[in-house]
Design an enzyme around this catalytic site. Structure first.
Site, mmCIF file in Angstrom:
data_model
loop_
_atom_site.group_PDB
_atom_site.id
_atom_site.type_symbol
_atom_site.label_atom_id
_atom_site.label_comp_id
_atom_site.label_asym_id
_atom_site.label_seq_id
_atom_site.Cartn_x
_atom_site.Cartn_y
_atom_site.Cartn_z
ATOM 1 N N TYR A 167 0.848 -1.204 0.000
ATOM 2 C CA TYR A 167 0.000 0.000 0.000
ATOM 3 C C TYR A 167 0.877 1.245 0.000
ATOM 4 O O TYR A 167 2.061 1.205 0.349
ATOM 5 C CB TYR A 167 -0.933 0.010 1.216
ATOM 6 N N CYS A 168 0.267 2.357 -0.411
ATOM 7 C CA CYS A 168 0.926 3.665 -0.375
ATOM 8 C C CYS A 168 -0.165 4.720 -0.210
ATOM 9 O O CYS A 168 -1.308 4.391 0.088
ATOM 10 C CB CYS A 168 1.783 3.900 -1.616
ATOM 11 N N THR A 169 0.151 5.978 -0.414
ATOM 12 C CA THR A 169 -0.801 7.056 -0.119
ATOM 13 C C THR A 169 -2.029 7.021 -1.017
ATOM 14 O O THR A 169 -3.168 7.001 -0.544
ATOM 15 C CB THR A 169 -0.110 8.430 -0.237
ATOM 16 N N ILE A 178 -4.246 4.636 0.723
ATOM 17 C CA ILE A 178 -4.835 4.947 2.023
ATOM 18 C C ILE A 178 -5.977 5.949 1.880
ATOM 19 O O ILE A 178 -6.968 5.890 2.611
ATOM 20 C CB ILE A 178 -3.750 5.520 2.963
#
Length: 452
Positions: A198-200, A227
Protein backbone atom coordinates in the site's frame (compact mmCIF):
# COMPACT_ATOMS: atom_id res chain seq x y z
CA UNK A 1 -2.34 32.98 -23.33
CA UNK A 2 -1.73 32.56 -19.57
CA UNK A 3 0.37 29.50 -18.72
CA UNK A 4 1.61 30.52 -15.28
CA UNK A 5 0.35 31.74 -11.89
CA UNK A 6 -0.20 35.49 -11.52
CA UNK A 7 -1.09 35.50 -7.80
CA UNK A 8 1.05 34.77 -4.76
CA UNK A 9 -0.02 32.11 -2.27
CA UNK A 10 -1.17 34.78 0.20
CA UNK A 11 -3.18 36.61 -2.46
CA UNK A 12 -4.82 33.36 -3.55
CA UNK A 13 -5.64 32.43 0.08
CA UNK A 14 -7.33 35.79 0.57
CA UNK A 15 -9.46 35.34 -2.57
CA UNK A 16 -10.49 31.86 -1.42
CA UNK A 17 -11.52 33.20 1.99
CA UNK A 18 -13.45 36.10 0.50
CA UNK A 19 -15.27 33.78 -1.91
CA UNK A 20 -16.39 31.62 1.03
CA UNK A 21 -17.06 28.61 -1.21
CA UNK A 22 -16.26 25.01 -0.39
CA UNK A 23 -13.28 23.40 -2.11
CA UNK A 24 -12.45 19.71 -2.40
CA UNK A 25 -8.97 18.24 -2.10
CA UNK A 26 -8.51 15.24 -4.38
CA UNK A 27 -5.89 13.22 -6.18
CA UNK A 28 -5.68 10.93 -9.20
CA UNK A 29 -3.17 9.26 -11.49
CA UNK A 30 -3.12 7.36 -14.74
CA UNK A 31 -0.40 5.55 -16.61
CA UNK A 32 -0.77 6.13 -20.36
CA UNK A 33 1.32 6.89 -23.44
CA UNK A 34 1.49 10.68 -23.87
CA UNK A 35 3.32 11.66 -27.06
CA UNK A 36 3.76 15.37 -26.28
CA UNK A 37 3.78 16.02 -22.49
CA UNK A 38 4.53 19.75 -22.95
CA UNK A 39 1.49 20.28 -25.17
CA UNK A 40 -0.62 18.18 -22.78
CA UNK A 41 0.63 20.25 -19.83
CA UNK A 42 -0.31 23.55 -21.49
CA UNK A 43 -3.78 22.32 -22.44
CA UNK A 44 -4.44 21.26 -18.84
CA UNK A 45 -3.21 24.56 -17.40
CA UNK A 46 -5.54 26.61 -19.62
CA UNK A 47 -8.56 24.40 -18.84
CA UNK A 48 -7.92 24.14 -15.10
CA UNK A 49 -6.95 27.75 -14.54
CA UNK A 50 -10.37 28.75 -15.90
CA UNK A 51 -12.00 26.53 -13.24
CA UNK A 52 -9.92 27.95 -10.35
CA UNK A 53 -8.34 24.51 -9.95
CA UNK A 54 -5.11 24.48 -7.95
CA UNK A 55 -2.58 21.78 -7.19
CA UNK A 56 0.70 20.02 -7.90
CA UNK A 57 0.68 17.90 -11.05
CA UNK A 58 3.38 15.92 -12.85
CA UNK A 59 3.05 14.79 -16.46
CA UNK A 60 5.42 12.61 -18.47
CA UNK A 61 5.43 10.34 -21.48
CA UNK A 62 4.18 7.60 -19.13
CA UNK A 63 1.11 9.45 -17.75
CA UNK A 64 -0.13 11.90 -15.13
CA UNK A 65 0.03 12.18 -11.31
CA UNK A 66 -2.02 14.92 -9.64
CA UNK A 67 -2.93 16.26 -6.19
CA UNK A 68 -5.41 19.13 -6.43
CA UNK A 69 -7.91 21.51 -4.81
CA UNK A 70 -11.11 22.17 -6.81
CA UNK A 71 -14.11 24.41 -6.04
CA UNK A 72 -16.90 21.96 -5.20
CA UNK A 73 -19.22 23.65 -7.68
CA UNK A 74 -16.69 23.03 -10.49
CA UNK A 75 -16.03 19.33 -9.92
CA UNK A 76 -18.24 18.10 -12.76
CA UNK A 77 -16.75 20.63 -15.18
CA UNK A 78 -13.31 19.52 -14.00
CA UNK A 79 -14.15 15.88 -14.67
CA UNK A 80 -15.19 16.84 -18.20
CA UNK A 81 -11.71 18.29 -18.81
CA UNK A 82 -10.26 14.91 -17.83
CA UNK A 83 -12.63 12.81 -19.90
CA UNK A 84 -11.80 14.85 -23.00
CA UNK A 85 -8.80 12.48 -23.12
CA UNK A 86 -9.58 8.82 -23.82
CA UNK A 87 -7.10 7.47 -21.28
CA UNK A 88 -8.76 9.41 -18.43
CA UNK A 89 -12.36 8.47 -19.12
CA UNK A 90 -13.90 6.98 -15.97
CA UNK A 91 -10.80 7.83 -13.93
CA UNK A 92 -11.08 7.43 -10.14
CA UNK A 93 -10.77 10.65 -8.13
CA UNK A 94 -9.53 10.04 -4.59
CA UNK A 95 -11.36 12.67 -2.52
CA UNK A 96 -9.71 13.55 0.80
CA UNK A 97 -11.51 12.68 4.02
CA UNK A 98 -10.14 15.75 5.81
CA UNK A 99 -10.85 18.88 3.75
CA UNK A 100 -9.01 22.21 3.86
CA UNK A 101 -9.69 25.10 1.48
CA UNK A 102 -6.00 26.05 1.59
CA UNK A 103 -4.53 22.62 0.77
CA UNK A 104 -3.09 24.09 -2.45
CA UNK A 105 -2.64 27.76 -3.29
CA UNK A 106 -1.05 27.57 -6.75
CA UNK A 107 -1.56 25.59 -9.95
CA UNK A 108 1.77 23.93 -10.75
CA UNK A 109 2.00 21.48 -13.66
CA UNK A 110 5.49 20.16 -14.37
CA UNK A 111 6.81 17.96 -17.16
CA UNK A 112 9.00 15.19 -15.76
CA UNK A 113 10.82 12.12 -17.04
CA UNK A 114 8.54 10.02 -14.83
CA UNK A 115 5.40 10.77 -12.81
CA UNK A 116 6.97 8.98 -9.81
CA UNK A 117 10.73 8.81 -9.30
CA UNK A 118 10.95 5.02 -9.03
CA UNK A 119 14.47 4.47 -10.42
CA UNK A 120 13.25 1.52 -12.50
CA UNK A 121 14.13 0.64 -16.07
CA UNK A 122 10.65 0.01 -17.43
CA UNK A 123 12.04 -1.77 -20.49
CA UNK A 124 13.24 -4.66 -18.30
CA UNK A 125 9.77 -5.84 -17.20
CA UNK A 126 6.13 -5.69 -18.25
CA UNK A 127 4.58 -2.77 -16.34
CA UNK A 128 1.08 -3.87 -17.36
CA UNK A 129 1.27 -7.13 -15.36
CA UNK A 130 0.26 -5.56 -12.07
CA UNK A 131 -0.84 -7.03 -8.77
CA UNK A 132 -4.48 -7.67 -7.87
CA UNK A 133 -6.33 -4.56 -6.68
CA UNK A 134 -8.12 -4.89 -3.35
CA UNK A 135 -10.92 -2.73 -1.98
CA UNK A 136 -11.01 -1.87 1.73
CA UNK A 137 -13.10 -4.87 2.79
CA UNK A 138 -10.94 -7.30 0.80
CA UNK A 139 -7.79 -5.62 2.08
CA UNK A 140 -8.92 -6.05 5.70
CA UNK A 141 -9.65 -9.72 5.07
CA UNK A 142 -6.27 -10.52 3.54
CA UNK A 143 -4.47 -8.72 6.37
CA UNK A 144 -6.05 -11.24 8.77
CA UNK A 145 -4.54 -14.12 6.78
CA UNK A 146 -1.42 -15.41 8.62
CA UNK A 147 0.10 -16.11 5.21
CA UNK A 148 0.18 -12.37 4.39
CA UNK A 149 3.14 -10.00 4.44
CA UNK A 150 2.06 -6.34 4.22
CA UNK A 151 4.54 -3.68 3.13
CA UNK A 152 4.35 0.12 3.39
CA UNK A 153 5.84 1.67 0.24
CA UNK A 154 6.04 5.16 1.64
CA UNK A 155 8.96 7.00 3.23
CA UNK A 156 9.94 7.05 6.92
CA UNK A 157 8.35 10.44 7.66
CA UNK A 158 5.05 9.20 6.21
CA UNK A 159 4.83 5.85 7.99
CA UNK A 160 5.95 7.29 11.35
CA UNK A 161 2.64 9.15 11.90
CA UNK A 162 0.39 6.36 10.63
CA UNK A 163 0.54 2.86 9.11
CA UNK A 164 -1.31 -0.42 8.81
CA UNK A 165 -0.97 -2.81 11.73
CA UNK A 166 1.85 -5.34 11.39
CA UNK A 167 3.19 -3.65 8.24
CA UNK A 168 6.85 -3.67 7.27
CA UNK A 169 7.86 0.01 7.25
CA UNK A 170 11.26 0.40 5.52
CA UNK A 171 13.55 3.12 6.88
CA UNK A 172 13.95 4.86 3.52
CA UNK A 173 13.88 8.42 2.22
CA UNK A 174 12.72 7.64 -1.32
CA UNK A 175 10.44 5.11 -2.98
CA UNK A 176 13.26 3.81 -5.17
CA UNK A 177 15.29 2.84 -2.07
CA UNK A 178 12.56 0.55 -0.77
CA UNK A 179 12.32 -1.71 -3.84
CA UNK A 180 15.64 -3.62 -3.56
CA UNK A 181 15.44 -3.65 0.26
CA UNK A 182 12.04 -5.37 0.25
CA UNK A 183 13.14 -7.73 -2.52
CA UNK A 184 16.09 -8.87 -0.38
CA UNK A 185 14.09 -9.12 2.86
CA UNK A 186 11.33 -11.24 1.32
CA UNK A 187 13.32 -13.37 -1.14
CA UNK A 188 12.53 -16.54 0.85
CA UNK A 189 8.78 -16.00 0.61
CA UNK A 190 8.25 -15.47 -3.12
CA UNK A 191 6.37 -18.71 -3.72
CA UNK A 192 4.10 -19.14 -0.71
CA UNK A 193 3.27 -15.76 0.85
CA UNK A 194 0.77 -13.06 -0.06
CA UNK A 195 2.77 -9.91 -0.76
CA UNK A 196 0.34 -7.08 0.02
CA UNK A 197 1.41 -3.48 -0.55
CA UNK A 198 0.00 0.00 0.00
CA UNK A 199 0.93 3.67 -0.38
CA UNK A 200 -0.80 7.06 -0.12
CA UNK A 201 -2.93 7.11 -3.28
CA UNK A 202 -1.97 3.89 -5.04
CA UNK A 203 0.42 5.17 -7.69
CA UNK A 204 3.64 3.82 -6.18
CA UNK A 205 2.13 0.34 -5.94
CA UNK A 206 1.01 0.32 -9.58
CA UNK A 207 4.53 -0.17 -10.85
CA UNK A 208 5.97 -1.80 -7.72
CA UNK A 209 3.51 -4.68 -7.97
CA UNK A 210 4.56 -5.34 -11.58
CA UNK A 211 8.21 -5.13 -10.53
CA UNK A 212 7.75 -7.75 -7.80
CA UNK A 213 5.82 -10.09 -10.07
CA UNK A 214 8.77 -9.84 -12.45
CA UNK A 215 11.07 -10.65 -9.50
CA UNK A 216 9.23 -13.94 -9.02
CA UNK A 217 6.59 -13.20 -6.37
CA UNK A 218 3.52 -15.30 -7.14
CA UNK A 219 0.78 -13.69 -5.03
CA UNK A 220 0.98 -9.90 -5.32
CA UNK A 221 -1.80 -7.58 -4.15
CA UNK A 222 -2.18 -3.81 -3.79
CA UNK A 223 -4.61 -1.49 -1.99
CA UNK A 224 -6.80 0.12 -4.64
CA UNK A 225 -6.61 3.91 -4.40
CA UNK A 226 -4.19 3.73 -1.49
CA UNK A 227 -4.84 4.95 2.02
CA UNK A 228 -6.90 7.89 0.76
CA UNK A 229 -9.48 5.65 -0.90
CA UNK A 230 -9.32 3.12 1.97
CA UNK A 231 -10.25 5.85 4.48
CA UNK A 232 -13.21 6.88 2.38
CA UNK A 233 -14.47 3.30 1.98
CA UNK A 234 -14.23 2.34 5.66
CA UNK A 235 -16.16 5.50 6.53
CA UNK A 236 -18.88 4.87 3.95
CA UNK A 237 -19.18 1.12 4.70
CA UNK A 238 -18.71 1.25 8.47
CA UNK A 239 -15.66 -1.03 8.38
CA UNK A 240 -12.94 -1.43 10.99
CA UNK A 241 -9.84 0.62 10.21
CA UNK A 242 -6.72 -1.50 10.21
CA UNK A 243 -4.78 1.67 9.52
CA UNK A 244 -3.85 3.56 12.70
CA UNK A 245 -3.00 7.24 13.02
CA UNK A 246 -2.67 9.91 10.38
CA UNK A 247 -2.09 9.70 6.62
CA UNK A 248 0.72 12.03 5.54
CA UNK A 249 -0.21 14.06 2.45
CA UNK A 250 1.91 16.28 0.22
CA UNK A 251 -0.01 19.53 0.48
CA UNK A 252 -0.39 22.33 3.00
CA UNK A 253 -2.33 20.07 5.38
CA UNK A 254 0.67 17.69 5.80
CA UNK A 255 -1.74 14.99 6.94
CA UNK A 256 -5.33 13.85 7.28
CA UNK A 257 -6.53 11.91 10.29
CA UNK A 258 -7.75 8.35 9.73
CA UNK A 259 -8.13 7.25 13.36
CA UNK A 260 -7.87 9.08 16.69
CA UNK A 261 -4.70 7.16 17.55
CA UNK A 262 -1.45 9.09 17.92
CA UNK A 263 1.43 6.70 17.20
CA UNK A 264 4.36 9.14 17.03
CA UNK A 265 6.12 11.63 19.28
CA UNK A 266 7.20 15.25 19.17
CA UNK A 267 10.76 15.00 17.90
CA UNK A 268 11.90 17.63 20.40
CA UNK A 269 10.28 16.70 23.74
CA UNK A 270 8.87 13.20 23.21
CA UNK A 271 5.24 14.12 23.91
CA UNK A 272 2.69 12.09 21.86
CA UNK A 273 2.15 14.15 18.70
CA UNK A 274 1.73 13.66 14.95
CA UNK A 275 1.72 17.23 13.59
CA UNK A 276 4.45 17.93 11.04
CA UNK A 277 6.25 21.28 10.84
CA UNK A 278 8.71 22.70 8.33
CA UNK A 279 11.56 24.50 10.11
CA UNK A 280 11.04 28.27 9.89
CA UNK A 281 14.70 28.85 9.00
CA UNK A 282 14.80 29.41 5.22
CA UNK A 283 18.23 27.79 5.15
CA UNK A 284 16.86 24.58 6.66
CA UNK A 285 13.14 23.81 6.20
CA UNK A 286 13.61 20.41 7.85
CA UNK A 287 10.38 18.42 8.01
CA UNK A 288 9.77 17.16 11.55
CA UNK A 289 7.09 16.47 14.18
CA UNK A 290 6.52 19.27 16.69
CA UNK A 291 3.93 19.70 19.45
CA UNK A 292 2.18 23.01 20.17
CA UNK A 293 4.34 23.74 23.22
CA UNK A 294 7.62 23.20 21.36
CA UNK A 295 6.27 25.12 18.38
CA UNK A 296 5.63 28.14 20.60
CA UNK A 297 8.94 27.79 22.47
CA UNK A 298 11.05 27.15 19.35
CA UNK A 299 9.04 29.42 17.01
CA UNK A 300 8.62 26.63 14.43
CA UNK A 301 12.36 25.83 14.40
CA UNK A 302 14.01 22.41 14.62
CA UNK A 303 17.03 23.50 16.70
CA UNK A 304 18.42 26.36 18.77
CA UNK A 305 20.79 27.13 15.88
CA UNK A 306 17.87 27.69 13.53
CA UNK A 307 16.00 29.65 16.22
CA UNK A 308 18.97 32.01 16.58
CA UNK A 309 19.26 32.28 12.79
CA UNK A 310 15.68 33.47 12.17
CA UNK A 311 16.27 36.42 14.50
CA UNK A 312 19.34 37.61 12.58
CA UNK A 313 18.99 40.45 10.03
CA UNK A 314 17.72 39.13 6.70
CA UNK A 315 20.95 40.03 4.89
CA UNK A 316 22.93 37.95 7.39
CA UNK A 317 20.54 34.99 7.00
CA UNK A 318 20.98 35.10 3.22
CA UNK A 319 24.77 35.23 3.64
CA UNK A 320 24.72 32.14 5.90
CA UNK A 321 22.86 30.02 3.36
CA UNK A 322 24.67 31.30 0.26
CA UNK A 323 26.15 28.40 -1.65
CA UNK A 324 24.22 25.77 0.31
CA UNK A 325 21.73 23.42 -1.32
CA UNK A 326 18.39 24.66 0.04
CA UNK A 327 16.34 24.23 -3.11
CA UNK A 328 14.32 21.23 -1.90
CA UNK A 329 12.73 23.24 0.89
CA UNK A 330 9.24 22.06 1.57
CA UNK A 331 9.75 18.33 2.11
CA UNK A 332 13.41 18.01 3.05
CA UNK A 333 13.67 14.57 4.68
CA UNK A 334 13.04 14.62 8.40
CA UNK A 335 16.30 13.23 9.78
CA UNK A 336 18.68 15.20 11.98
CA UNK A 337 20.77 14.59 15.08
CA UNK A 338 18.76 17.39 16.69
CA UNK A 339 15.58 15.27 16.59
CA UNK A 340 16.03 13.18 19.75
CA UNK A 341 12.68 11.38 19.53
CA UNK A 342 12.64 10.54 15.81
CA UNK A 343 11.67 6.93 14.98
CA UNK A 344 12.20 5.17 11.65
CA UNK A 345 12.04 1.64 10.34
CA UNK A 346 10.27 -0.89 12.56
CA UNK A 347 7.36 0.98 14.14
CA UNK A 348 5.01 0.03 16.94
CA UNK A 349 1.30 -0.61 16.44
CA UNK A 350 0.59 0.54 19.99
CA UNK A 351 -0.95 4.05 20.20
CA UNK A 352 0.81 6.51 22.50
CA UNK A 353 -2.28 8.66 22.99
CA UNK A 354 -5.67 9.53 21.51
CA UNK A 355 -6.78 12.79 19.93
CA UNK A 356 -9.07 14.77 22.20
CA UNK A 357 -12.64 15.01 20.83
CA UNK A 358 -13.33 18.38 19.25
CA UNK A 359 -15.48 20.05 16.65
CA UNK A 360 -14.71 19.77 12.96
CA UNK A 361 -12.01 22.42 12.59
CA UNK A 362 -12.13 22.14 8.79
CA UNK A 363 -15.74 23.34 8.66
CA UNK A 364 -15.97 26.68 6.90
CA UNK A 365 -17.61 29.40 8.95
CA UNK A 366 -20.38 30.88 6.82
CA UNK A 367 -19.95 34.52 7.77
CA UNK A 368 -19.05 37.58 5.78
CA UNK A 369 -15.57 38.58 6.83
CA UNK A 370 -12.46 40.40 5.69
CA UNK A 371 -8.88 39.27 6.21
CA UNK A 372 -6.92 41.65 8.44
CA UNK A 373 -3.62 39.91 9.19
CA UNK A 374 -1.60 36.76 9.73
CA UNK A 375 -0.37 35.78 13.19
CA UNK A 376 3.16 37.01 13.82
CA UNK A 377 3.78 35.79 17.38
CA UNK A 378 2.08 34.32 20.43
CA UNK A 379 3.34 35.09 23.93
CA UNK A 380 2.55 31.90 25.82
CA UNK A 381 2.81 33.12 29.42
CA UNK A 382 0.93 36.36 28.82
CA UNK A 383 -1.58 34.67 26.46
CA UNK A 384 -1.19 37.57 24.05
CA UNK A 385 -1.27 37.38 20.24
CA UNK A 386 0.62 39.71 17.91
CA UNK A 387 -0.64 40.68 14.45
CA UNK A 388 0.61 43.24 11.93
CA UNK A 389 -2.41 44.70 10.12
CA UNK A 390 -2.26 44.11 6.36
CA UNK A 391 -5.77 45.21 5.34
CA UNK A 392 -8.42 47.53 6.80
CA UNK A 393 -8.74 49.19 10.20
CA UNK A 394 -9.40 47.38 13.47
CA UNK A 395 -11.44 49.01 16.26
CA UNK A 396 -12.13 48.07 19.87
CA UNK A 397 -15.62 46.53 19.92
CA UNK A 398 -15.16 44.76 16.54
CA UNK A 399 -16.22 41.14 16.30
CA UNK A 400 -13.19 39.18 15.11
CA UNK A 401 -12.43 35.65 13.97
CA UNK A 402 -9.10 33.85 14.42
CA UNK A 403 -8.90 30.79 12.18
CA UNK A 404 -6.34 28.14 11.36
CA UNK A 405 -5.98 24.42 10.54
CA UNK A 406 -5.27 23.52 14.20
CA UNK A 407 -6.94 26.40 16.05
CA UNK A 408 -10.20 25.98 14.16
CA UNK A 409 -12.56 28.99 14.01
CA UNK A 410 -12.67 31.10 17.18
CA UNK A 411 -14.89 34.21 17.38
CA UNK A 412 -14.63 36.92 20.04
CA UNK A 413 -15.30 40.59 20.68
CA UNK A 414 -12.17 42.75 20.82
CA UNK A 415 -12.48 44.44 24.21
CA UNK A 416 -9.08 46.15 24.30
CA UNK A 417 -5.79 46.15 22.42
CA UNK A 418 -2.37 47.73 22.27
CA UNK A 419 -1.16 49.39 19.07
CA UNK A 420 2.61 49.68 18.61
CA UNK A 421 3.01 49.14 22.34
CA UNK A 422 0.43 51.65 23.64
CA UNK A 423 -3.21 51.05 24.50
CA UNK A 424 -5.46 52.38 21.73
CA UNK A 425 -9.00 52.09 20.39
CA UNK A 426 -8.21 51.95 16.65
CA UNK A 427 -5.42 50.43 14.56
CA UNK A 428 -4.47 51.18 10.96
CA UNK A 429 -2.75 49.16 8.22
CA UNK A 430 0.89 48.59 9.16
CA UNK A 431 0.31 48.83 12.92
CA UNK A 432 1.49 46.12 15.30
CA UNK A 433 -1.53 44.99 17.31
CA UNK A 434 -1.49 42.86 20.46
CA UNK A 435 -4.40 41.62 22.55
CA UNK A 436 -5.21 38.79 24.95
CA UNK A 437 -6.89 35.65 23.64
CA UNK A 438 -8.35 32.76 25.70
CA UNK A 439 -6.71 30.11 23.48
CA UNK A 440 -3.36 29.40 21.83
CA UNK A 441 -2.67 31.26 18.58
CA UNK A 442 -0.39 29.67 15.97
CA UNK A 443 1.71 31.14 13.18
CA UNK A 444 -0.60 29.52 10.61
CA UNK A 445 -3.61 31.46 11.99
CA UNK A 446 -5.33 34.39 10.31
CA UNK A 447 -7.21 37.32 11.80
CA UNK A 448 -10.52 38.40 10.24
CA UNK A 449 -13.06 41.12 11.01
CA UNK A 450 -16.63 39.83 10.85
CA UNK A 451 -18.78 42.22 8.86
CA UNK A 452 -22.25 40.77 9.42
Amino acid sequence: MQLYNTLSADERAQLIDEAGKQRLTLSFYQYAKIEDPKKFRDELFIAWNALDALGRIYVANEGINAQMSIPAENVEAFRETLEAYNFMQGIRLNVAVDQDDHSFLKLTIKVRDKIVADGLNDATFDVTKKGIHLKAKEFNAILDDPNTIVVDFRNHYESEVGHFKNAITPDVETFRESLPIINEQLKEFKENKNLVMYCTGGIRCEKASAYYKHQGFKNVYQLEGGIINYAKQIQEEGLESKFIGKNFVFDNRLGERITDDIVSQCHQCGKPCDNHTNCANDGCHLLFIQCDECQALMENCCSTTCLETIHLPLAEQVKLRTGKDVGNKVFRKGKSENLRFKHSGELSDKPLAAVAPKKDIRQKVKVKKVLLAHATHYYVKAKVALFVLENHDLTVGDKILIAGPTTGNEELILEKMRVDGAEASIAKVGDKVTFEVPFRVRLSDKLYKILN
